[in-house]
Design a protein around this motif. Structure first.
Motif, PDB file in Angstrom:
ATOM      1  N   GLU A 112      11.978  -8.446   5.480  1.00  0.00           N
ATOM      2  CA  GLU A 112      11.122  -7.704   5.896  1.00  0.00           C
ATOM      3  C   GLU A 112       9.584  -8.366   5.879  1.00  0.00           C
ATOM      4  N   ILE A 113       9.410  -8.849   6.940  1.00  0.00           N
ATOM      5  CA  ILE A 113       8.246  -9.725   7.379  1.00  0.00           C
ATOM      6  C   ILE A 113       7.283  -9.277   8.485  1.00  0.00           C
ATOM      7  N   GLY A 114       5.959  -8.356   8.234  1.00  0.00           N
ATOM      8  CA  GLY A 114       5.510  -8.210   9.182  1.00  0.00           C
ATOM      9  C   GLY A 114       4.449  -6.703   8.885  1.00  0.00           C
ATOM     10  N   TRP A 115       3.910  -6.282   9.698  1.00  0.00           N
ATOM     11  CA  TRP A 115       2.952  -5.351   9.295  1.00  0.00           C
ATOM     12  C   TRP A 115       3.551  -3.709   9.966  1.00  0.00           C
ATOM     13  N   SER A 116       3.740  -2.711   9.018  1.00  0.00           N
ATOM     14  CA  SER A 116       4.166  -1.624   9.358  1.00  0.00           C
ATOM     15  C   SER A 116       3.706  -0.437   8.440  1.00  0.00           C
ATOM     16  N   VAL A 117       3.653   0.818   8.653  1.00  0.00           N
ATOM     17  CA  VAL A 117       3.129   1.702   7.528  1.00  0.00           C
ATOM     18  C   VAL A 117       4.208   2.087   6.671  1.00  0.00           C
ATOM     19  N   LEU A 118       3.569   2.853   5.591  1.00  0.00           N
ATOM     20  CA  LEU A 118       4.685   3.170   4.486  1.00  0.00           C
ATOM     21  C   LEU A 118       4.790   4.699   4.710  1.00  0.00           C
ATOM     22  N   GLU A 119       6.072   5.152   4.394  1.00  0.00           N
ATOM     23  CA  GLU A 119       6.483   6.670   4.278  1.00  0.00           C
ATOM     24  C   GLU A 119       6.200   6.739   2.691  1.00  0.00           C
ATOM     25  N   LEU A 120       5.372   7.768   2.384  1.00  0.00           N
ATOM     26  CA  LEU A 120       4.766   7.946   1.018  1.00  0.00           C
ATOM     27  C   LEU A 120       5.463   9.101   0.368  1.00  0.00           C
ATOM     28  N   ALA A 121       5.852   8.998  -0.776  1.00  0.00           N
ATOM     29  CA  ALA A 121       6.791  10.038  -1.224  1.00  0.00           C
ATOM     30  C   ALA A 121       5.774  11.262  -1.807  1.00  0.00           C
ATOM     31  N   ALA A 130      -2.169   7.256  -1.640  1.00  0.00           N
ATOM     32  CA  ALA A 130      -2.702   8.142  -0.780  1.00  0.00           C
ATOM     33  C   ALA A 130      -3.474   7.495   0.038  1.00  0.00           C
ATOM     34  N   GLU A 131      -4.381   6.562  -0.324  1.00  0.00           N
ATOM     35  CA  GLU A 131      -5.408   5.861   0.651  1.00  0.00           C
ATOM     36  C   GLU A 131      -4.749   4.946   1.638  1.00  0.00           C
ATOM     37  N   LEU A 132      -3.491   4.584   1.359  1.00  0.00           N
ATOM     38  CA  LEU A 132      -2.663   3.861   2.448  1.00  0.00           C
ATOM     39  C   LEU A 132      -1.821   4.652   3.498  1.00  0.00           C
ATOM     40  N   ARG A 133      -1.892   6.061   3.428  1.00  0.00           N
ATOM     41  CA  ARG A 133      -1.182   6.810   4.314  1.00  0.00           C
ATOM     42  C   ARG A 133      -1.690   6.421   5.894  1.00  0.00           C
ATOM     43  N   ASP A 134      -0.760   6.180   6.452  1.00  0.00           N
ATOM     44  CA  ASP A 134      -0.785   5.895   7.924  1.00  0.00           C
ATOM     45  C   ASP A 134      -1.507   4.253   8.156  1.00  0.00           C
ATOM     46  N   VAL A 135      -1.556   3.541   7.391  1.00  0.00           N
ATOM     47  CA  VAL A 135      -2.290   2.423   7.379  1.00  0.00           C
ATOM     48  C   VAL A 135      -1.133   1.169   7.358  1.00  0.00           C
ATOM     49  N   PRO A 136      -0.892   0.276   8.555  1.00  0.00           N
ATOM     50  CA  PRO A 136      -0.160  -0.665   8.316  1.00  0.00           C
ATOM     51  C   PRO A 136      -0.367  -1.660   7.272  1.00  0.00           C
ATOM     52  N   VAL A 137       0.442  -1.981   6.613  1.00  0.00           N
ATOM     53  CA  VAL A 137       0.439  -2.971   5.313  1.00  0.00           C
ATOM     54  C   VAL A 137       1.327  -3.831   5.610  1.00  0.00           C
ATOM     55  N   LEU A 138       1.149  -5.256   5.063  1.00  0.00           N
ATOM     56  CA  LEU A 138       1.920  -6.466   5.185  1.00  0.00           C
ATOM     57  C   LEU A 138       2.940  -6.620   4.178  1.00  0.00           C
ATOM     58  N   HIS A 139       4.243  -6.773   4.965  1.00  0.00           N
ATOM     59  CA  HIS A 139       5.507  -6.812   4.029  1.00  0.00           C
ATOM     60  C   HIS A 139       5.673  -8.243   4.298  1.00  0.00           C
ATOM     61  N   TRP A 140       6.371  -8.960   3.229  1.00  0.00           N
ATOM     62  CA  TRP A 140       6.594 -10.179   3.242  1.00  0.00           C
ATOM     63  C   TRP A 140       7.691 -10.421   2.038  1.00  0.00           C
TER      64      TRP A 140
END
Length: 234
Positions: A112-121, A130-140
């Motif tokens: 999983e390498i790239g930028w995508s949003v998280l599904e928060l539990a 919560a501040e990261l909701r709908d914010v693309p984050v870096l996965h590597w």
């Protein structure tokens, strides 16, 4: 403001605290980097710092026979986590935390390498992400882990069910990278050029997405960290 101490175990130079440095200093933390490749980790006091951060790196938890620093960090974490001392793990750091808490760490279904949003539990307490909701984050990452016992799952993605977990208010493991700085992203592309090449992942696309998303992540990541730091108990 009370001066607090922070030790950050760093495995490769460009995977540092990044955008987290500013809010940490604002919160009164004196930052000390512990270079895993140079420091005798067997001599590090597990509970010596007010906050311990274990950063990312290109090795795996199951590489302990090849890289003794894995075993040394697991020993540190077992002691520290048992004492409920404030601890933050990012990517490899989160995997090490999970292993120290008795969970299995293993290769995921795909890199999983790239930028995508998280599904928060949905959590009983307010989700610290919560501040990261709908914010693309870096996965590597290529590895994943089972949720450790007595921990709360905070986020998932389609590839990686356990993207983040907490253990009480003092311990947070993040499989993704909320700390990356857009201005230093080229270091990631150069430092991981071999991995990108063997994985068939296009650095041009990663660079383009960093230009789109990094600034937003920097701001959201700072807000997320400030909230988590405010809830720590020492």
């Amino acid at each position: 403001m009370t001066q607090r101490t922070l030790q950050a175990i760093r495995h490769v130079g460009f995977e540092n605290l990044g955008s987290f440095e500013a809010p940490l200093r604002e919160a009164g933390y004196a930052i000390e980097y512990i270079e895993a490749a140079e420091h005798d980790l067997t001599q590090l006091d597990p509970n010596g710092a007010d906050l311990l951060v274990i950063l990312g790196g290109p090795i795996g938890v199951y590489d302990h026979d090849t890289y003794p620093i894995v075993t040394h960090q697991l020993d540190i974490l077992r002691t520290r986590l048992a004492a409920d001392r404030p601890t933050l793990g990012i990517c490899l750091g989160a995997q090490l935390m999970a292993a120290a808490l008795g969970a299995r760490v293993y290769p995921g279904p795909a890199k999983e390498i790239g930028w995508s949003v998280l599904e928060l539990a949905n959590t009983d307490e307010p989700n610290p992400l919560a501040e990261l909701r709908d914010v693309p984050v870096l996965h590597w990452h290529g590895d994943t882990f089972d949720l450790p016992q007595d921990c709360t799952r905070l986020a998932s993605t389609e590839i990686c069910h356990n993207q983040a977990f907490s253990r009480g208010s003092n311990q947070l493991g993040l499989q993704f990278h909320p700390e990356v700085l857009g201005a230093r992203f080229e270091h990631w592309l150069l430092g991981h050029a071999c991995e990108l090449g063997t994985s068939g992942i296009d650095p041009v696309a990663l660079r383009r997405d960093a230009g789109l998303y990094a600034k937003g992540l920097e701001q959201a990541g700072k807000h997320m960290l400030r909230g988590w730091l405010a809830g720590l108990s020492f």
